[in-house]
Design an enzyme around this catalytic site. Structure first.
Site, PDB file in Angstrom:
ATOM      1  N   ASN A  60       1.993  46.541 -44.477  1.00 29.66           N
ATOM      2  CA  ASN A  60       2.692  46.997 -44.121  1.00 29.66           C
ATOM      3  C   ASN A  60       2.804  47.228 -42.913  1.00 29.66           C
ATOM      4  O   ASN A  60       4.223  47.480 -42.088  1.00 29.66           O
ATOM      5  CB  ASN A  60       2.393  48.186 -44.287  1.00 29.66           C
ATOM      6  CG  ASN A  60       2.201  49.713 -43.570  1.00 29.66           C
ATOM      7  OD1 ASN A  60       3.993  50.172 -43.483  1.00 29.66           O
ATOM      8  ND2 ASN A  60       1.579  49.681 -42.699  1.00 29.66           N
ATOM      9  N   TYR A  87      14.703  41.820 -36.716  1.00 26.93           N
ATOM     10  CA  TYR A  87      13.990  42.213 -37.157  1.00 26.93           C
ATOM     11  C   TYR A  87      14.766  42.126 -38.521  1.00 26.93           C
ATOM     12  O   TYR A  87      14.604  42.252 -39.526  1.00 26.93           O
ATOM     13  CB  TYR A  87      14.056  43.495 -36.946  1.00 26.93           C
ATOM     14  CG  TYR A  87      13.486  45.302 -36.941  1.00 26.93           C
ATOM     15  CD1 TYR A  87      11.405  45.080 -37.646  1.00 26.93           C
ATOM     16  CD2 TYR A  87      13.765  45.830 -38.201  1.00 26.93           C
ATOM     17  CE1 TYR A  87      11.337  45.893 -38.268  1.00 26.93           C
ATOM     18  CE2 TYR A  87      13.083  46.772 -39.035  1.00 26.93           C
ATOM     19  CZ  TYR A  87      11.923  46.743 -38.790  1.00 26.93           C
ATOM     20  OH  TYR A  87      11.306  48.447 -39.391  1.00 26.93           O
TER      21      TYR A  87
HETATM   22  N1  LIG Z   1       9.605  53.835 -38.635  1.00 30.23           N
HETATM   23  C1  LIG Z   1      10.501  53.121 -39.254  1.00 30.23           C
HETATM   24  O1  LIG Z   1      11.246  53.999 -39.179  1.00 30.23           O
HETATM   25  C2  LIG Z   1      10.583  52.091 -39.959  1.00 30.23           C
HETATM   26  C3  LIG Z   1      11.941  51.996 -40.892  1.00 30.23           C
HETATM   27  C4  LIG Z   1      11.728  50.888 -41.857  1.00 30.23           C
HETATM   28  C5  LIG Z   1      10.343  50.113 -41.871  1.00 30.23           C
HETATM   29  N2  LIG Z   1       9.433  50.372 -41.492  1.00 30.23           N
HETATM   30  C6  LIG Z   1       8.314  49.383 -41.356  1.00 30.23           C
HETATM   31  O2  LIG Z   1       7.102  49.600 -41.830  1.00 30.23           O
HETATM   32  C7  LIG Z   1       6.099  49.375 -41.685  1.00 30.23           C
HETATM   33  C8  LIG Z   1       5.367  50.204 -40.859  1.00 30.23           C
HETATM   34  O3  LIG Z   1       6.140  50.889 -39.587  1.00 30.23           O
HETATM   35  P1  LIG Z   1       5.566  52.338 -38.642  1.00 30.23           P
HETATM   36  O4  LIG Z   1       6.415  53.024 -38.690  1.00 30.23           O
HETATM   37  O5  LIG Z   1       4.784  52.810 -39.467  1.00 30.23           O
HETATM   38  O6  LIG Z   1       4.558  51.571 -37.566  1.00 30.23           O
HETATM   39  P2  LIG Z   1       3.948  51.775 -36.519  1.00 30.23           P
HETATM   40  O7  LIG Z   1       3.762  53.544 -36.216  1.00 30.23           O
HETATM   41  O8  LIG Z   1       4.269  50.844 -34.957  1.00 30.23           O
HETATM   42  O9  LIG Z   1       2.414  51.206 -37.171  1.00 30.23           O
HETATM   43  C9  LIG Z   1       2.092  49.994 -37.387  1.00 30.23           C
HETATM   44  C10 LIG Z   1       0.571  49.855 -37.192  1.00 30.23           C
HETATM   45  O10 LIG Z   1       1.113  48.648 -37.734  1.00 30.23           O
HETATM   46  C11 LIG Z   1      -0.654  47.597 -36.783  1.00 30.23           C
HETATM   47  N3  LIG Z   1       0.040  46.558 -36.884  1.00 30.23           N
HETATM   48  C12 LIG Z   1       1.085  46.152 -35.586  1.00 30.23           C
HETATM   49  N4  LIG Z   1       1.195  44.582 -35.719  1.00 30.23           N
HETATM   50  C13 LIG Z   1      -0.399  44.272 -36.161  1.00 30.23           C
HETATM   51  C14 LIG Z   1      -0.740  43.081 -36.115  1.00 30.23           C
HETATM   52  N5  LIG Z   1      -0.450  42.467 -35.536  1.00 30.23           N
HETATM   53  N6  LIG Z   1      -1.927  42.527 -37.213  1.00 30.23           N
HETATM   54  C15 LIG Z   1      -2.502  43.884 -37.402  1.00 30.23           C
HETATM   55  N7  LIG Z   1      -2.302  45.019 -37.433  1.00 30.23           N
HETATM   56  C16 LIG Z   1      -1.168  45.545 -36.815  1.00 30.23           C
HETATM   57  C17 LIG Z   1      -0.769  49.034 -36.195  1.00 30.23           C
HETATM   58  O11 LIG Z   1      -1.960  48.573 -35.771  1.00 30.23           O
HETATM   59  P3  LIG Z   1      -2.524  49.101 -34.202  1.00 30.23           P
HETATM   60  O12 LIG Z   1      -1.861  50.539 -34.454  1.00 30.23           O
HETATM   61  O13 LIG Z   1      -3.985  48.968 -34.129  1.00 30.23           O
HETATM   62  O14 LIG Z   1      -1.486  47.788 -32.812  1.00 30.23           O
HETATM   63  C18 LIG Z   1      -0.725  50.165 -36.906  1.00 30.23           C
HETATM   64  O15 LIG Z   1      -1.461  50.183 -38.056  1.00 30.23           O
HETATM   65  C19 LIG Z   1       6.677  48.257 -41.062  1.00 30.23           C
HETATM   66  O16 LIG Z   1       6.912  47.166 -41.732  1.00 30.23           O
HETATM   67  C20 LIG Z   1       7.671  48.312 -40.689  1.00 30.23           C
HETATM   68  O17 LIG Z   1       8.972  47.433 -40.451  1.00 30.23           O
HETATM   69  C21 LIG Z   1       9.929  51.474 -40.439  1.00 30.23           C
END
Ligand SMILES: NC(=O)c1ccc[n+]([C@@H]2O[C@H](COP(=O)([O-])OP(=O)(O)OC[C@H]3O[C@@H](n4cnc5c(N)ncnc54)[C@H](OP(=O)(O)O)[C@@H]3O)[C@@H](O)[C@H]2O)c1
Length: 252
Positions: free
Chosen positions: A88, A157
């Site tokens: 994720n 991305y």
């Molecule tokens: N939000 C959206 O609109 C959206 C839309 C489509 C797809 N997605 C995808 O959904 C997934 C989750 O997105 P989100 O919006 O929930 O992200 P988020 O709120 O930014 O949270 C990111 C999470 O990933 C962890 N992380 C980031 N880099 C890391 C690394 N190098 N090693 C270990 N952990 C890492 C962070 O840990 P820390 O807090 O410790 O940094 C946090 O737990 C991603 O793959 C994203 O591309 C999101």
């Protein structure tokens, strides 16, 4: 869906979609390992919210090859077996071709591909080896709508997520004989730190206009699709990419 007796590792499980997924798996009876990179306070908060006992935090930077290996080894040491891997964790770095110099452009590509594609590829390799030795498992990759409709100001991305989809489908074919089922979930904009932080108010307004629901996805709605792909009855959905974008982008 019941995940009693299943051990689940969720990368980036401390915030956003990963957090909602961790909560849902724990509620459904699973033992959950939450990986995160640096925000220990948030990770502890999430851990405290999980239903049941025995869940654990795994602080590793999944962009590092050493940490990828250490993460899987540590998880196996704690739980003995890995049943479900959710790739994720992801990053989103703006790099509009009109705004960035060559160094920033190439750095954005390298960092994005490292975290969003190479990390899931390597973790899938390491997890699959464990799963083969224990008779099967599930891998669910969190992709994005951007893989299909394009990401004009963040092309790395979009490319990373399109490649993640292709990897899911290739591995679904290759790993089926081992009873390892691989799928992907492709969310549209979701109410998380990433969703909120990367949008200007005008971009947010435009995005809401694209949505027939007139809202973003909630992290729990994405988690629901992740759990479906990881569930017992979903074996024959291996190779699927489930859209969770509120009909804002329809592909044939
Ligand atoms: N939000 C959206 O609109 C959206 C839309 C489509 C797809 N997605 C995808 O959904 C997934 C989750 O997105 P989100 O919006 O929930 O992200 P988020 O709120 O930014 O949270 C990111 C999470 O990933 C962890 N992380 C980031 N880099 C890391 C690394 N190098 N090693 C270990 N952990 C890492 C962070 O840990 P820390 O807090 O410790 O940094 C946090 O737990 C991603 O793959 C994203 O591309 C999101």
């Amino acid at each position: 869906m019941n995940f009693t007796g299943k051990n689940v590792l969720i990368t980036g499980g401390s915030r956003g979609i990963g957090k909602a997924t961790a909560l849902a798996f724990a509620k459904a009876g699973a033992m959950v390992g939450i990986n995160y990179k640096s925000n220990t306070e948030k990770a502890k908060e999430t851990l405290d919210l999980l239903k049941g006992e025995g869940h654990k935090l795994f602080q590793y930077n999944i962009s590092s090859r050493e940490d990828q290996q250490a993460l899987i080894q540590d998880f196996i040491k704690v739980y003995g077996k890995l049943d479900i891997l959710v790739n994720n964790a992801g990053i989103s770095i703006p790099h509009d071709i009109d705004d960035v110099d060559f160094d920033d452009w190439s750095r954005a590509w390298e960092q994005t591909l490292q975290t969003n594609l190479l990390a899931p590829a390597n973790l899938s390799y390491l997890a699959a080896k464990e799963m083969i030795s224990t008779g099967g498992g599930r891998i669910v990759n969190v992709s994005s709508r951007g893989a299909f409709r394009g990401e004009p100001t963040k092309p790395a991305y979009g490319a990373s997520k399109a490649a993640l989809n292709a990897m899911s489908q290739s591995l679904a074919k290759r790993l089926a004989p081992y009873q390892i089922y691989v799928g992907a979930v492709a969310p549209g904009f979701t109410e998380t730190d990433m969703g909120a932080k990367t949008l200007t108010p005008v971009e947010r307004e435009n995005l809401l206009r694209e949505s027939p629901f007139k809202r973003m996805a909630q992290p729990e709605e994405v988690a629901h699709a992740v759990l479906f792909l990881a569930s017992e009855g979903a074996a024959y959905s291996s190779g699927a990419i489930i859209d969770v974008n509120g009909a804002s982008y329809l592909r044939s």
